[in-house]
Scaffold this motif. Structure first.
Motif, PDB file in Angstrom:
ATOM      1  N   UNK A   1       0.835  -1.205   0.000  1.00  0.00           N
ATOM      2  CA  UNK A   1       0.000   0.000   0.000  1.00  0.00           C
ATOM      3  C   UNK A   1       0.870   1.255   0.000  1.00  0.00           C
ATOM      4  N   UNK A   2       1.857   1.318   0.883  1.00  0.00           N
ATOM      5  CA  UNK A   2       2.713   2.501   0.986  1.00  0.00           C
ATOM      6  C   UNK A   2       3.493   2.727  -0.313  1.00  0.00           C
ATOM      7  N   UNK A   3       3.943   1.642  -0.923  1.00  0.00           N
ATOM      8  CA  UNK A   3       4.653   1.756  -2.204  1.00  0.00           C
ATOM      9  C   UNK A   3       3.727   2.328  -3.276  1.00  0.00           C
ATOM     10  N   UNK A   4       2.504   1.855  -3.290  1.00  0.00           N
ATOM     11  CA  UNK A   4       1.543   2.351  -4.275  1.00  0.00           C
ATOM     12  C   UNK A   4       1.237   3.835  -4.047  1.00  0.00           C
ATOM     13  N   UNK A   5       1.097   4.232  -2.791  1.00  0.00           N
ATOM     14  CA  UNK A   5       0.833   5.642  -2.467  1.00  0.00           C
ATOM     15  C   UNK A   5       1.943   6.530  -3.008  1.00  0.00           C
ATOM     16  N   UNK A   6       3.188   6.093  -2.814  1.00  0.00           N
ATOM     17  CA  UNK A   6       4.329   6.901  -3.263  1.00  0.00           C
ATOM     18  C   UNK A   6       4.460   6.909  -4.785  1.00  0.00           C
ATOM     19  N   UNK A   7       4.308   5.732  -5.401  1.00  0.00           N
ATOM     20  CA  UNK A   7       4.530   5.613  -6.839  1.00  0.00           C
ATOM     21  C   UNK A   7       3.436   6.268  -7.680  1.00  0.00           C
TER      22      UNK A   7
END
Length: 200
Positions: free
Chosen positions: A127-133
């Motif tokens: 989730x955090x990776x998706x938020x950043x990317x």
């Protein structure tokens, strides 16, 4: 009383469903065998196909039979807004309301250390990776208003502390048509904390 091994196996298999005890499973099995053989065969085929073909969407973790679910593939969904829910049924409830047009991330659970469910098990790093990317500008934390749901929301919020992402939480409070005398204290407390001007 024991029936044939095949009937007993059918009854026991039906008991895996939530809320289905021995008597209910027996009624279901007997109905299928007495009057619903064609429906039973169709159910069997649908179960086999779903168990073999349904997986998680590569983007949001929702159930899908393709790499990306229909919501993630839809270019008309609002970019920049991401709603985090605990389960596919939560996503479905929001979709049926018809007002939200952003994207989703389905945790498939909530944090529960006592049950051995940590951040890795529900995909928080993903989730955090998706938020950043994806350049998410608003993250809506729509986890359930339970102790575990609140803890999960706070954990995600803490992990994004220091970013310029707007983190919001669904309002909790008195349901439309509800009466104050029937509302529990926890819900009333949330309603008071979430009050807003009448003009909005």
């Amino acid at each position: 009383m024991a029936f044939s091994p095949l009937v007993d196996e059918l009854v026991e298999s039906l008991r895996c469903l939530p809320g289905v005890g021995q008597k209910t499973a027996q009624r279901m099995a007997f109905h299928l065998l007495e009057r619903g053989r064609s429906g039973g065969s169709r159910l069997s085929d649908a179960l086999r196909n779903a168990m073999d073909g349904v997986r998680r969407c590569e983007s949001c973790q929702n159930f899908s039979d393709t790499e990306l679910c229909g919501i993630c593939e839809n270019p008309e969904r609002t970019n920049g807004t991401l709603c985090v829910v605990e389960s596919p049924s939560d996503l479905l409830a929001i979709e049926q309301a018809g007002d939200y047009r952003g994207s989703y991330f389905v945790l498939m659970g909530h944090l529960s250390p006592i049950d051995g469910v940590g951040p890795e098990e529900i995909g928080i790093e993903r989730l955090l990776r998706r938020v950043r990317e994806e350049g998410v500008t608003e993250l809506i934390l729509a986890t359930n208003p339970t102790v575990e749901g609140e803890a999960t929301a706070h954990y995600i919020s803490d992990r994004l502390d220091g970013t310029d992402i707007l983190i919001t939480r669904l309002a909790h409070g008195i349901p439309v048509g509800g009466e104050l005398g029937y509302v529990d204290g926890f819900t009333l407390t949330h309603a008071f904390r979430g009050r807003k001007p009448l003009s909005e």
